[in-house]
Design a protein around this motif. Structure first.
Motif, PDB file in Angstrom:
ATOM      1  N   ARG A  51     -14.507 -13.952  -4.273  1.00 57.78           N
ATOM      2  CA  ARG A  51     -13.162 -13.424  -4.065  1.00 57.78           C
ATOM      3  C   ARG A  51     -12.641 -13.895  -2.698  1.00 57.78           C
ATOM      4  N   ILE A  52     -11.464 -14.487  -2.695  1.00 57.30           N
ATOM      5  CA  ILE A  52     -10.828 -14.867  -1.433  1.00 57.30           C
ATOM      6  C   ILE A  52     -10.211 -13.620  -0.811  1.00 57.30           C
ATOM      7  N   LEU A  53     -10.633 -13.288   0.392  1.00 57.96           N
ATOM      8  CA  LEU A  53     -10.162 -12.094   1.083  1.00 57.96           C
ATOM      9  C   LEU A  53      -9.022 -12.411   2.044  1.00 57.96           C
ATOM     10  N   ILE A  54      -9.098 -13.559   2.675  1.00 59.30           N
ATOM     11  CA  ILE A  54      -8.102 -13.998   3.649  1.00 59.30           C
ATOM     12  C   ILE A  54      -7.853 -15.482   3.397  1.00 59.30           C
ATOM     13  N   ARG A  55      -6.596 -15.889   3.450  1.00 57.12           N
ATOM     14  CA  ARG A  55      -6.263 -17.305   3.256  1.00 57.12           C
ATOM     15  C   ARG A  55      -5.800 -17.918   4.569  1.00 57.12           C
ATOM     16  N   GLU A  56      -6.272 -19.117   4.826  1.00 59.38           N
ATOM     17  CA  GLU A  56      -5.866 -19.845   6.022  1.00 59.38           C
ATOM     18  C   GLU A  56      -4.348 -19.995   6.080  1.00 59.38           C
ATOM     19  N   SER A  57      -3.782 -19.739   7.250  1.00 57.65           N
ATOM     20  CA  SER A  57      -2.350 -19.905   7.569  1.00 57.65           C
ATOM     21  C   SER A  57      -1.471 -18.766   7.077  1.00 57.65           C
ATOM     22  N   GLU A  58      -2.020 -17.810   6.319  1.00 52.52           N
ATOM     23  CA  GLU A  58      -1.161 -16.725   5.850  1.00 52.52           C
ATOM     24  C   GLU A  58      -0.834 -15.781   7.010  1.00 52.52           C
ATOM     25  N   GLU A  59       0.280 -15.061   6.855  1.00 50.51           N
ATOM     26  CA  GLU A  59       0.762 -14.152   7.902  1.00 50.51           C
ATOM     27  C   GLU A  59       0.380 -12.714   7.563  1.00 50.51           C
ATOM     28  N   THR A  60      -0.882 -12.387   7.730  1.00 52.42           N
ATOM     29  CA  THR A  60      -1.361 -11.015   7.555  1.00 52.42           C
ATOM     30  C   THR A  60      -2.190 -10.653   8.772  1.00 52.42           C
ATOM     31  N   ASP A  61      -2.419  -9.355   9.003  1.00 55.57           N
ATOM     32  CA  ASP A  61      -3.170  -8.972  10.202  1.00 55.57           C
ATOM     33  C   ASP A  61      -4.175  -7.855   9.962  1.00 55.57           C
ATOM     34  N   PHE A  62      -4.551  -7.598   8.702  1.00 54.03           N
ATOM     35  CA  PHE A  62      -5.557  -6.571   8.468  1.00 54.03           C
ATOM     36  C   PHE A  62      -6.927  -7.086   8.905  1.00 54.03           C
ATOM     37  N   VAL A  63      -7.821  -6.142   9.181  1.00 51.54           N
ATOM     38  CA  VAL A  63      -9.183  -6.446   9.614  1.00 51.54           C
ATOM     39  C   VAL A  63     -10.153  -5.900   8.576  1.00 51.54           C
ATOM     40  N   VAL A  70     -22.142 -10.781   2.240  1.00 51.58           N
ATOM     41  CA  VAL A  70     -21.974 -12.006   3.014  1.00 51.58           C
ATOM     42  C   VAL A  70     -20.638 -12.646   2.674  1.00 51.58           C
ATOM     43  N   VAL A  71     -19.931 -13.130   3.685  1.00 43.85           N
ATOM     44  CA  VAL A  71     -18.709 -13.909   3.469  1.00 43.85           C
ATOM     45  C   VAL A  71     -18.830 -15.210   4.235  1.00 43.85           C
ATOM     46  N   LYS A  72     -18.056 -16.202   3.810  1.00 40.33           N
ATOM     47  CA  LYS A  72     -18.014 -17.466   4.540  1.00 40.33           C
ATOM     48  C   LYS A  72     -16.581 -17.753   4.954  1.00 40.33           C
ATOM     49  N   ALA A  73     -16.435 -18.355   6.130  1.00 36.59           N
ATOM     50  CA  ALA A  73     -15.128 -18.769   6.640  1.00 36.59           C
ATOM     51  C   ALA A  73     -15.046 -20.281   6.539  1.00 36.59           C
ATOM     52  N   THR A 108      -9.981 -19.467   5.899  1.00 35.28           N
ATOM     53  CA  THR A 108     -10.066 -18.760   4.622  1.00 35.28           C
ATOM     54  C   THR A 108     -11.411 -18.053   4.553  1.00 35.28           C
ATOM     55  N   VAL A 109     -11.405 -16.794   4.163  1.00 36.24           N
ATOM     56  CA  VAL A 109     -12.635 -16.006   4.074  1.00 36.24           C
ATOM     57  C   VAL A 109     -12.889 -15.663   2.613  1.00 36.24           C
ATOM     58  N   THR A 110     -14.076 -16.018   2.122  1.00 34.79           N
ATOM     59  CA  THR A 110     -14.437 -15.842   0.723  1.00 34.79           C
ATOM     60  C   THR A 110     -15.766 -15.114   0.614  1.00 34.79           C
ATOM     61  N   THR A 111     -15.889 -14.197  -0.335  1.00 36.14           N
ATOM     62  CA  THR A 111     -17.157 -13.498  -0.530  1.00 36.14           C
ATOM     63  C   THR A 111     -18.182 -14.432  -1.152  1.00 36.14           C
ATOM     64  N   CYS A 112     -19.426 -14.327  -0.702  1.00 37.88           N
ATOM     65  CA  CYS A 112     -20.534 -15.119  -1.250  1.00 37.88           C
ATOM     66  C   CYS A 112     -21.375 -14.308  -2.231  1.00 37.88           C
TER      67      CYS A 112
END
Length: 241
Positions: A51-63, A70-73, A108-112
């Protein structure tokens, strides 16, 4: 040759205080009061693998405060490839840079695999840091440690052969996230050999050969989607002597 490292089976989330967060992680290093304050933020969420949790270049600010999994960036290179930048596990934060500076996402942060986390709005995260300066300092220190590690990673590889670079990658992973087993450590996470090659800054066939050399030296052993550090001292000697 197996095509990846360990894939841990899905686990039922344990009570918060029983999660074995690594000591170098933010949650593993916090005192109980500060940890509880941080973990009171947001809401608990669960994500499936890939599952993609965060996408590169998107305008969001949640933590996301990672509790388990495990996730990978990854980042997109100029020629369109996805480069592995970092791996984060339970006890770590992801997404804190955008929450602090308001800039676009840097990766981009994706679950492993299955992941349990607490999702916190940027506003709530920043407010907590302001109200608890000690916690804010700990978060800042964790961010600085990530940046220092990234810089050291680049500098350490200058002039090294592939076996040395791979040994340094595995040593860092084992020291940070491995589970002690005798003289070594077990690494249980779903990182493929192409991704390991990216971390080592080498072509995948070269990493296959380097893994074979490390096995023959007695430093590591591999099985079906697993890698175990059999002798951490020996791996350290190969990596840094």
């Amino acid at each position: 040759m197996d095509d990846g490292l360990a894939v841990s089976p899905a686990r039922e989330p344990q009570p918060r205080e029983q999660w074995p967060w690594p000591r170098p992680s933010l949650l593993g290093g916090l005192g109980q009061a500060h940890r509880d304050r941080l973990l009171a933020l947001g809401a608990r969420v669960r994500y499936p693998a890939e599952r993609i949790l965060i996408r590169e270049s998107e305008e969001t600010d949640f933590v996301l405060i990672l509790l388990d999994g495990v996730v990978k960036a990854t980042g997109r290179t100029r020629d369109g490839r996805d480069a592995l930048l970092a791996v984060r596990m339970g006890g770590d934060l992801v997404g804190e840079l955008a929450a602090v500076d308001g800039g676009p996402r840097s990766a981009t942060v994706t679950t492993c695999g299955p992941v349990v986390a607490r999702s916190v709005t940027g506003e709530a995260f920043r407010d907590c840091m302001r109200r608890d300066p000690q916690l804010g300092q700990a978060v800042n220190a964790a961010v600085v440690a990530k940046l220092r590690s990234a810089n050291t990673h680049r500098l350490d590889f200058t002039g090294c052969d592939v076996t040395t670079r791979l040994a340094r990658v595995l040593h860092q992973i084992a020291r940070t996230y491995g589970r002690p087993v005798g003289r070594g450590a077990a690494i249980h996470w779903p990182l493929t050999q192409p991704e390991l090659a990216t971390l080592a800054g080498a072509a995948e066939p070269s990493v296959h050969k380097a893994l074979r050399r490390l096995r023959e030296a007695g430093a590591v052993s591999t099985g079906y989607r697993t890698v175990t550090i059999d002798d951490l001292a020996l791996l350290n000697s190969i990596a840094f002597d």
